[in-house]
Scaffold this motif. Sequence first.
Motif, PDB file in Angstrom:
ATOM      1  N   ALA A  35       3.496   1.238  11.743  1.00 37.92           N
ATOM      2  CA  ALA A  35       4.859   1.997  11.642  1.00 37.92           C
ATOM      3  C   ALA A  35       5.488   1.967  12.857  1.00 37.92           C
ATOM      4  O   ALA A  35       6.618   1.496  13.043  1.00 37.92           O
ATOM      5  N   LEU A  74       4.596  -4.458   8.122  1.00 38.49           N
ATOM      6  CA  LEU A  74       4.695  -3.484   6.861  1.00 38.49           C
ATOM      7  C   LEU A  74       4.604  -4.087   5.537  1.00 38.49           C
ATOM      8  O   LEU A  74       4.307  -3.351   4.658  1.00 38.49           O
ATOM      9  N   PRO A 106       0.825  -1.144  -0.090  1.00 35.86           N
ATOM     10  CA  PRO A 106      -0.020   0.065   0.213  1.00 35.86           C
ATOM     11  C   PRO A 106       1.124   1.232  -0.194  1.00 35.86           C
ATOM     12  O   PRO A 106       1.885   1.080   0.216  1.00 35.86           O
ATOM     13  N   GLY A 107       0.299   2.271  -0.417  1.00 40.77           N
ATOM     14  CA  GLY A 107       0.991   3.410  -0.531  1.00 40.77           C
ATOM     15  C   GLY A 107       1.169   4.164   0.969  1.00 40.77           C
ATOM     16  O   GLY A 107       2.061   5.152   1.245  1.00 40.77           O
ATOM     17  N   SER A 108       0.383   3.849   1.810  1.00 36.71           N
ATOM     18  CA  SER A 108       0.650   4.362   3.258  1.00 36.71           C
ATOM     19  C   SER A 108       0.074   3.027   4.109  1.00 36.71           C
ATOM     20  O   SER A 108      -0.704   2.138   3.911  1.00 36.71           O
ATOM     21  N   VAL A 109       0.641   3.136   5.453  1.00 34.99           N
ATOM     22  CA  VAL A 109       0.138   2.081   6.489  1.00 34.99           C
ATOM     23  C   VAL A 109      -0.321   2.852   7.783  1.00 34.99           C
ATOM     24  O   VAL A 109       0.081   4.105   8.061  1.00 34.99           O
ATOM     25  N   HIS A 145      -0.517   4.498  11.451  1.00 37.20           N
ATOM     26  CA  HIS A 145       0.574   4.886  12.320  1.00 37.20           C
ATOM     27  C   HIS A 145       1.205   3.811  13.448  1.00 37.20           C
ATOM     28  O   HIS A 145       2.325   3.646  13.658  1.00 37.20           O
TER      29      HIS A 145
END
Length: 308
Positions: free
Chosen positions: A199, A228, A191-194, A196
Amino acid sequence: MRYIADHVRVSVPATAGNLGPGFDALGMALGVTDEVEVWALGSRAIEIEIEGEGADSLPRDENHLMVRAIRAAADAVGASHTGLRIVARNAIPHGKGLGSSAAAVVAGIAAVRGLIAEPDLLGPERMLRLATQFEGHPDNAAPAIYGGATAAWQDADGAHAVPVTVALGIETAVLIPRSILPTKQARAVLPGSVPHADAAFNAGRAALLVAALAGAPERLLAATEDRLHQDYRAAIMPAAHAMVKRLRGQGLAAVVSGAGPSVLVLGENLGDAGLETGLLDWADGVGGDHWRCVHTIGPVAGVNVTSG
């Protein structure tokens, strides 16, 4: 820049990137090496012989990744382009998450280092920066150059790396399936973002992994947890997912090696856990695949180049 040699020999190891939570940052050299000989020719000819991995599929012209790396390294130090004869004896599996492309790039750059009059112009950090321009991320190139385990990062100046201490007694075993998975495909499913929280989870586990490698092997199982990349890739590498799940269920610190589909295990006395070099009868059919193992005891050296 002039050449002072017309023949070099290069050896470069396979590598595992990520090591679980250290996405695009942590890496380790493994006990499989490619061996290459390079001759600088007086003509403009490109002659390439390939034995082993890639013998039936790799190009034999300027499109070969090693040739492209040689050209880039020559340009970086102001050396002229020459004709090339390359004999590559490839043992690192391709499309298995073991850094075969990084090995080819590093081998090409190292070959130029061995040919030129001022090899210090291609010291390890500059080699890493050049290799990262090809790879996009330094986690495989760094251990291929420095050996052992490394932590790598990028900033405005390019790629950097430092050694990560690995305590005596910590071994690696890499389980290699028959299936392959192009890195481009493995990256495409991320994905383009995960979240918080994920992370933060990985930041903690990556920090713990550095400490565990340095002398707390009992922490390796917890330290190699990841949120991730591995679960996102499970659907396109079901055999690796099944193998990681099986080994971790036995208390072994197993992770996907790089972009997969090979599986890396970190720990002590791995031979006693059935992870000796060779075909693994107990692993046959896990995830619907067939597996072989490379078990390595002790640190693995980085790229080596000798002239003449």
